[in-house]
Structure formats: structure tokens, C-alpha cells
Design a protein around this motif. Structure first.
Motif, short mmCIF file in Angstrom:
data_model
loop_
_atom_site.label_atom_id
_atom_site.label_comp_id
_atom_site.label_asym_id
_atom_site.label_seq_id
_atom_site.Cartn_x
_atom_site.Cartn_y
_atom_site.Cartn_z
N TRP A 1 57.10 -61.00 64.65
CA TRP A 1 56.23 -62.14 64.96
C TRP A 1 56.38 -63.25 63.92
O TRP A 1 56.43 -64.42 64.24
N CYS A 2 56.45 -62.80 62.66
CA CYS A 2 56.60 -63.79 61.58
C CYS A 2 57.92 -64.54 61.72
O CYS A 2 57.97 -65.76 61.61
N GLU A 3 58.97 -63.79 62.00
CA GLU A 3 60.28 -64.43 62.13
C GLU A 3 60.28 -65.46 63.26
O GLU A 3 60.76 -66.58 63.11
N ASN A 4 59.71 -65.06 64.40
CA ASN A 4 59.67 -65.98 65.54
C ASN A 4 58.81 -67.20 65.24
O ASN A 4 59.17 -68.34 65.56
N GLY A 5 57.63 -66.96 64.62
CA GLY A 5 56.73 -68.06 64.30
C GLY A 5 57.39 -69.06 63.37
O GLY A 5 57.36 -70.27 63.61
N VAL A 6 58.02 -68.54 62.32
CA VAL A 6 58.69 -69.42 61.35
C VAL A 6 59.81 -70.20 62.05
O VAL A 6 60.01 -71.39 61.80
N GLY A 7 60.52 -69.53 62.93
CA GLY A 7 61.59 -70.21 63.66
C GLY A 7 61.07 -71.40 64.45
O GLY A 7 61.66 -72.48 64.43
N ARG A 8 59.94 -71.19 65.12
CA ARG A 8 59.37 -72.29 65.90
C ARG A 8 58.89 -73.42 65.00
O ARG A 8 59.13 -74.59 65.29
N ILE A 9 58.21 -73.07 63.92
CA ILE A 9 57.68 -74.10 63.01
C ILE A 9 58.83 -74.89 62.40
O ILE A 9 58.77 -76.12 62.28
N THR A 10 59.91 -74.20 62.06
CA THR A 10 61.07 -74.87 61.48
C THR A 10 61.67 -75.87 62.48
O THR A 10 61.96 -77.02 62.13
N ALA A 11 61.81 -75.43 63.73
CA ALA A 11 62.38 -76.32 64.75
C ALA A 11 61.48 -77.54 64.96
O ALA A 11 61.96 -78.67 65.09
N ASP A 12 60.16 -77.33 64.96
CA ASP A 12 59.23 -78.45 65.12
C ASP A 12 59.38 -79.44 63.97
O ASP A 12 59.37 -80.66 64.16
N LEU A 13 59.48 -78.91 62.75
CA LEU A 13 59.58 -79.78 61.58
C LEU A 13 60.89 -80.57 61.59
O LEU A 13 60.93 -81.73 61.21
N GLU A 14 61.96 -79.93 62.04
CA GLU A 14 63.24 -80.64 62.10
C GLU A 14 63.15 -81.85 63.02
O GLU A 14 63.80 -82.87 62.82
N GLN A 15 62.31 -81.73 64.06
CA GLN A 15 62.13 -82.84 65.02
C GLN A 15 60.96 -83.74 64.65
O GLN A 15 60.62 -84.64 65.40
N LEU A 16 60.31 -83.48 63.52
CA LEU A 16 59.12 -84.21 63.07
C LEU A 16 58.00 -84.17 64.11
O LEU A 16 57.21 -85.10 64.24
N GLN A 17 57.94 -83.06 64.87
CA GLN A 17 56.86 -82.89 65.85
C GLN A 17 55.76 -82.09 65.17
O GLN A 17 55.60 -80.89 65.42
N MET A 18 55.03 -82.77 64.28
CA MET A 18 54.11 -82.08 63.39
C MET A 18 52.92 -81.47 64.14
O MET A 18 52.36 -80.47 63.70
N HIS A 19 52.51 -82.08 65.25
CA HIS A 19 51.39 -81.51 66.01
C HIS A 19 51.74 -80.13 66.53
O HIS A 19 50.92 -79.22 66.51
N LYS A 20 52.99 -79.95 66.97
CA LYS A 20 53.42 -78.64 67.45
C LYS A 20 53.54 -77.66 66.28
O LYS A 20 53.17 -76.49 66.41
N ALA A 21 54.08 -78.15 65.17
CA ALA A 21 54.26 -77.28 64.01
C ALA A 21 52.90 -76.74 63.54
O ALA A 21 52.76 -75.55 63.27
N VAL A 22 51.91 -77.62 63.47
CA VAL A 22 50.58 -77.20 63.00
C VAL A 22 50.00 -76.17 63.96
O VAL A 22 49.43 -75.15 63.56
#
Ligand SMILES: [Zn+2]
Ligand SMILES: [Zn+2]
Length: 737
Positions: free
Chosen positions: A631-652
């Protein structure tokens, strides 16, 4: 364990972390190492207006999260800005308060810097600058002279508002219902010499490059397309009187035979021969001094002049030639066919003009001219000078013998007197003999300095450059310092959606400086490799304004809830492409999350210390711990992808989901075994540390204190490296080795 647990005290936590960052110079721009990416994150340049508003908070919270993310990923990050400090708003504010603009600007800037630090923004504050500083505007003057010599700046007459009472020109902002903002007397339009920046040589390249700007978001590309105003169609040469021919454009290639007239721009380079008749010339002159920009988009009201001349139509017959700025507002300074059948604006013109044929002329013997594919751009040269005190002095003199002479680079800056308290009346620089009189740089004879100053839009053309040069290098090497090649182009510009015009012109000037030489290393002439535009912050569905009484003050929010809560709320509330309609819901959400995470983490740290070593229980729950790892690996993967796109609302959102996962893990173990064994707790705390690390870009103060509570060591390694990044793999490898 109830009494000892520290409660979430944002004020204490944030002051503590900010002192730690300042103490170790955490945000100083590093020297990039071998193979390390150099990432210049460029926030918008604030006007020195007195206070940060919620729009600034949104802008800087996005940029700061991205800068912190890139640092944690192991990149060398430059996150710096300068104040856009010259210009009308500062001058008007100073007039209203009866103070010198120089003092007003300094006071505002200092206050805004305090606010930025209080928000925990990780700027390299040592690199902050004011465009109104002498060592800055000296380079604005250098840029002016450089572009002037390259033929990209010229002087022409322009129409401006003039107040007879105050004896001064007025900006659009200073004219209210046709009256002067200061004395409330009616204003009139006059023609006066004005400096212009030539953008036409770079329109096509600005257009062409849009396809290659793959790290620009759709909103920012949209503004660039809008400003270009590109229209595709056909053009052909029509024969007029005296063997003259006119190249005419139309986007309606299928309806050329239905043309009834030709519309010619008053700025068309060949307009004069068409206005040779005295009465027509006089009307053209009137039109040019009539401030037509204001009505140029309204076909029912826009001025139209009948030249009396005609050209041979593409399907025979004769088409009358009219002059109107409606062409400029649609296709730029060109000539266009009027086709009422397919074009509403053309229909409105035809209805007003007696000589417009009531039906397509047609039937003539003329051989149809050959049509070529063609493109027109609406974007056009704009004025860069103002009759105003608070701006960069234009470095030219008017010499009786030599005419207009630029001041040589080695004699710059032409200093702006800082001890002036403008009143809004007259032209303060024209009244200062010590400014006005200067020897001609060419013949040494007496000359007068230009008393217009540069509009702050001109300063903004290169406001993205200075942060990339260390302060000590700026006096000598602003446009030649070796660091420029390292940091430019900026990896990411983060700016408000109203910055499209600035950015467009910055892209033009970068190409000019590439061709002139200093920016030859920027092959495609683009200052920003990536760009994210965000919409504004509104309240109750409307723009925030004092008048509506719906202004949200960031200072009050930070004082009440803490910077981390405000940052998290602003980022969470909306995606960048949407207007952020401010409401307490996002604030409550952010507050609940941070308080909840804080309490949960501290409670589990305390409980873990008392957990039993139970080998059998631990073996029984191994599969749940494994699941948590996934779960942690998947969550971090998603947050990283969001940050790369500067989609901070999704990352949060994904950060908050990760906490839900961790809590779910705990519930499953409790359900199976009744309690957590020591290895279960170790996995839980490890997951919480991971959570704190991915929270750090958004809520850096709380995240760092949680990591400290979880056993982290204070210092620059506290939050990094970013989980899953190559740097993290190296650290893990070193720990195992
Ligand atoms: Zn006035
Ligand atoms: Zn001279």
C-alpha cells in the motif's frame, strides 16, 4: 499516555522549524554536482503592493511544494524571485499616502518577505531583488539600448489620455468614466511620441514552438495561443488603380466570390497611397489620434473610412477599399476581404457603408488571382514607455545636433532621483534640471534626457533572469554569468493565469537575446521549459475585493490555524486549472488531517515502546505487514506522479488516503490478534515516517517535527531522500552494505 503527549501547536512548531532552516541556510542555492539535475523553479514576481493576498499564497504554495519535492529527489534547486517594484500601482499608492515611492516599495517588500517566511516558503531569500534597485534597472536600460540597436525598439506616435488640469498623461487605470482619477475633470486623447517594442519578427517562432512545449499545461498554452491570435486562410494580390496591387487576406477560402469590400488596417505599412486624397488623409489622421483601440472590437461602432478607391475583386467586379482598425483587432495590421454572407462583423460594416456592394459584384472578365495559403497574427508591437516618475529612466538623450542618442552601456545607469514625492501633477522628471540636462554622448553638446520612463512591463521582460545569477555577479555579468547556462531555461514557471502577456513577451525577448548573442545557448529561445498556470482565488463565487467585503487575509488565517494548515487547504481545495472558491471547508479538512496525524503518530510512538515481543503473533501477521508495504509503495507512486505534474490537489488527497491505509492496517491486526506485536508497531512507525516524508512538500513544518518524533536526526537529511527515488535506493543500499 494521555498527559505527556504534545498537542499540535502550529505556532510553536512552525517558529521552531523556520529557525532551524534559517540557521543552516537550508534553501541556499546549491552548486550542482556531476550529473545532478539543475532545476530552476520560477514563481511569479510579486508587485510590491503591501501585502500577500490569497492568490500569492496559492502560487507560492504550489511552487514551494514542487521545489521541496525536487530537492528531496536529489536535484539541485534554485527557487528564487524578485519584486516587480516599479510602476503605476506603487506610484499611486505613494501619492495617496504622501510618501516617496522608493520608501513605500521598500516598506512593502520587507513586509511581504516576513509573510513569505512565516508561510515557510523555501525561497533562496539571499537572491531576492527589487526591479527598482539601481543595479537592476541599469540592466533594464542595457536591454533597452541593446534592443534599440537591434532595431527591435522604435519611437512612434501613440494615442494617450491627457488631463489638462493635472498636465499629465493617464493610464487606463487612472481614467474613470472619462474623468481623471485625481481631479475628476474630463480627460482628452492626445498623440505623443512613445517607444514601442517590435514583436512581429518572433510571432511565427513563438507559434511554432508551442508544439514542443510538452511540459506546459493546457491553461498556459491556451493563453499563448490567445495572445498570438493566429488565423489561417488564403491571401492573393488584387489590382488597384495606377497599377498598384494590394495583398488581401481571408480566412473564408470557400467564399471568396462573395466578397463585397476590402478592409485595410490603419497600421498597414502601405496604407498611405490609399489615403492620398486630402479629405481621406485627414480622416485617417483623425482616426489615428482618436484612441480607436477602445472600440476596435465592436463592428457596429468601430470607425470606418471610405478611401474612394477600389480594387479588382477575386471573382471580377470592383471592391471598394475601406480603412478600419477592426482588421487589427482580428488579424493584425493587414488587409482583409469583407464577406458579409459568412461573417457577422463584415455584415455590420456592409450595413454601415453605402459603397459596399449590396450583392457580390461578380461577372467581370478578370482572371481569378492565384490564392496562396497564409497565416495572420493579431499580436502586435506594444508601447513600453509612460510619462511617469516611478520607472526605469529611458537611457537616451535628445541632442539638438545629433537627434536621439542612446546612452552608451558603460555610462549606465541613468539614475532615477529617489528623493521625489510625486503629486500626480505634471511630470516630475521634466522639472528636475539635475536629471534633465545631460551632455550628448556623441558630440558632447547640450542635450535633454528622455523624461518618459519604461513601463514596468519592460522590466518584467527579463525579471526571470537575475535569480539565476549570484548577487555578487550581477553588477558585471547579469547577461553573461556562467551560471546562466546552468539554470536556464527555468525548469518550471508557476504563475497566475493573468501572466500570459508577460510570458509571451518574455519568450519574444529571449529569442531576441539569443539572436543578438547573450542567450545563444538557448537554441529554441524559450525561457521556460515547463509552465504551470493556475486560476485565481475567489470567495463566494466572486473576485475578492475590499468593495465586496469578501477579502480573505492570509495573515489572519496563518495566525489562527498555522501556515501548514493554510498551505494544505489552499493546495487541496482545487486543481490549478480551476478557480479556487475559498471556503472554510478546505481549512477544516486540512486542520482535521494535521491534528489527527499528529495525535495518531504520537500515540503510536508511545504505545510501541510498551509493545510485547511475541514471535508467534508476529509470524501470524507477517502477511498484513507485507500488504502495508505494498500500500505504501502504491501510495508513494501516486503522490510522486501527482507532484511531477504539479497536481497538488491530487497529491494531497493521496497523502490523506495513505494515512487511511495505515489505520486500516492497524485495524486488521487488532481484529486478528487483539493487539499489535513489536514488529507490527515497527512497520506502523516506518509507514508513518514514510507518510511524513511525502507530506513534507505540502506541510513542511509538521512533517519535520513528526520525523523528529519518529527518531529522525535534525538537519538536511531529515525529510529526504524522496521514497522510491534513485537517491533513496542508494541510501538503502549503503545501509544494507
Ligand atoms: Zn486631473
Ligand atoms: Zn549630439
Amino acid at each position: 499516555m494521555s498527559g505527556e503527549r504534545p498537542s499540535y501547536d502550529a505556532a510553536e512548531i512552525e517558529a521552531d522549524r523556520q529557525a532551524a532552516w534559517a540557521g543552516r541556510g537550508a534553501f541556499e542555492t546549491p552548486e550542482p554536482g556531476d550529473g545532478q539535475a539543475a532545476v530552476y523553479v520560477k514563481p511569479s514576481s510579486p508587485f510590491t503592493s503591501g501585502n500577500l493576498h490569497m492568490g500569492h499564497v496559492r502560487d507560492y504554495a504550489i511552487g514551494d511544494a514542487y521545489a521541496r519535492f525536487r530537492r528531496a529527489r536529489g536535484d539541485a534547486v534554485l527557487f528564487g524571485f524578485g519584486f516587480d517594484a516599479f510602476g503605476l500601482p506603487a506610484e499611486m499608492a505613494a501619492i495617496e499616502r504622501g510618501v516617496r515611492p522608493a520608501d513605500w516599495v521598500e516598506r512593502c517588500g520587507e513586509r511581504m518577505l516576513v509573510q513569505m517566511k512565516r508561510l515557510g516558503l523555501s525561497f533562496d531569500y539571499e537572491r531576492a531583488f527589487y526591479s527598482s534597485d539601481e543595479d537592476q534597472y541599469r540592466w533594464s536600460q542595457w536591454l533597452f539600448v541593446t534592443l534599440l540597436e537591434a532595431g527591435l525598439i522604435y519611437r512612434d506616435d501613440a494615442t494617450v489620455d491627457w488631463c489638462d488640469t493635472c498636465q499629465t498623461t493617464l493610464a487606463a487605470l487612472q481614467v474613470e468614466d472619462g474623468r481623471c482619477w485625481r481631479c475628476h475633470d474630463p480627460v482628452r486623447l492626445i498623440r505623443r511620441p512613445t517607444w514601442f517594442l517590435r514583436v512581429s519578427p518572433y510571432l511565427e517562432e513563438n507559434d511554432r514552438n508551442l508544439d514542443r512545449l510538452t511540459d506546459w499545461d493546457e491553461l498556459s498554452l491556451k493563453t499563448q495561443r490567445y495572445i498570438l491570435g493566429r488565423t489561417d486562410g488564403v491571401e492573393f494580390d488584387l489590382q488597384g488603380p495606377d497599377g498598384r496591387s494590394l495583398t488581401v487576406f481571408s480566412p473564408h477560402s470557400g467564399s471568396l466570390a462573395a466578397a463585397r469590400f476590402v478592409l485595410l488596417s490603419p497600421r498597414h505599412p502601405e496604407v498611405e497611397p490609399w489615403a492620398a486624397e486630402a479629405a481621406v488623409a485627414e480622416r485617417l489622421d483623425e482616426l489615428r489620434s482618436g484612441g480607436w483601440e477602445r472600440s476596435a472590437r465592436d463592428a457596429a461602432a468601430v470607425p470606418v473610412i471610405d478611401t474612394g478607391a477600389s480594387v479588382a475583386g477575386p471573382a471580377g467586379g470592383e471592391l471598394p477599399v475601406f480603412v478600419s482598425p477592426l482588421v487589427d483587432a482580428r488579424y493584425g495590421p493587414t488587409a482583409a476581404l469583407g464577406i458579409p454572407e459568412v461573417d457577422e462583423a463584415d455584415a455590420a460594416i456592409a450595413a454601415r457603408m453605402p459603397r459596399a456592394a449590396s450583392e457580390p459584384p461578380g461577372g467581370g472578365p478578370a482572371a481569378a488571382p492565384e490564392a496562396r495559403e497564409a497565416t495572420r497574427y493579431r499580436a502586435y508591437d506594444f508601447s513600453i514607455s509612460r510619462q511617469r516618475y516611478w520607472g526605469t529612466p529611458i537611457p537616451v538623450v535628445d541632442c539638438e545636433e545629433c537627434g536621439v542618442v542612446p546612452v552608451p552601456a558603460e555610462e549606465l545607469p541613468v539614475r532615477l532621483p529617489r528623493d521625489i514625492e510625486p503629486t500626480g501633477e505634471g511630470n516630475p522628471l521634466a522639472e528636475r534640471a539635475d536629471f534633465l540636462e545631460a551632455p550628448c554622448p556623441r558630440c558632447g553638446g547640450p542635450a535633454r534626457r528622455e523624461t518618459d520612463t519604461l513601463d514596468c512591463h519592460f522590466d518584467a521582460l527579463w525579471l526571470w533572469v537575475p535569480a539565476a545569477v549570484p548577487p555578487e555577479g550581477r553588477a558585471e555579468e547579469m547577461f553573461s554569468h556562467p551560471d546562466l547556462k546552468r539554470w536556464l531555461p527555468s525548469e518550471r514557471l508557476v504563475a497566475g493565469n493573468d501572466s500570459g502577456g508577460f510570458v509571451f513577451d518574455q519568450r519574444v525577448v529571449t529569442k531576441a537575446l539569443r539572436d543578438i548573442g547573450p542567450f545563444a545557448f538557448l537554441a529554441d529561445g524559450e525561457p521556460f521549459a515547463g509552465c504551470l498556470f493556475h486560476e485565481m482565488v475567489i470567495a463566494d463565487g466572486r473576485k475578492m475585493s475590499k468593495h465586496l467585503g469578501n477579502v480573505v487575509d492570509p495573515d489572519e488565517l496563518v495566525a489562527e490555524h498555522g501556515a501548514d494548515t493554510v498551505r494544505l487547504a489552499v493546495l487541496y481545495a482545487a486543481g490549478p486549472a480551476k478557480a479556487l472558491n475559498w471556503n472554510d471547508g478546505a481549512l477544516r479538512f486540512a486542520s482535521r488531517f494535521l491534528n489527527g496525524l499528529w495525535d495518531y503518530t504520537h500515540e503510536r510512538i508511545a504505545a510501541a515502546a510498551a509493545a510485547p515481543e511475541d514471535a508467534e503473533a508476529a509470524a501470524d501477521t507477517a502477511f498484513i505487514r507485507e500488504r502495508l508495504g505494498k500500500w505504501c509503495e502504491n501510495g508513494v507512486g501516486r503522490i510522486t506522479a501527482d507532484l511531477e505534474q504539479l497536481q497538488m490537489h491530487k497529491a494531497v488527497r493521496n497523502v490523506t488516503r495513505l494515512l487511511e491505509r495505515v489505520q486500516d492496517y492497524e485495524k486488521r491486526i487488532v481484529k486478528r490478534r487483539g493487539a499489535l506485536s513489536r514488529p507490527d508497531f515497527e512497520a506502523l512507525l516506518e509507514a508513518l515516517a514514510l507518510l511524513a516524508r511525502v507530506l513534507a512538500p505540502f506541510a513542511p513544518h509538521a512533517a519535520e517535527r513528526l520525523l523528529l518524533a519518529l527518531g529522525g536526526e535534525d538537519g538536511e537529511e531529515l525529510t529526504g531522500p524522496w521514497p522510491g527515488s534513485p537517491a533513496a535506493a542508494e541510501t538503502a543500499g549503503a545501509a544494507r552494505g
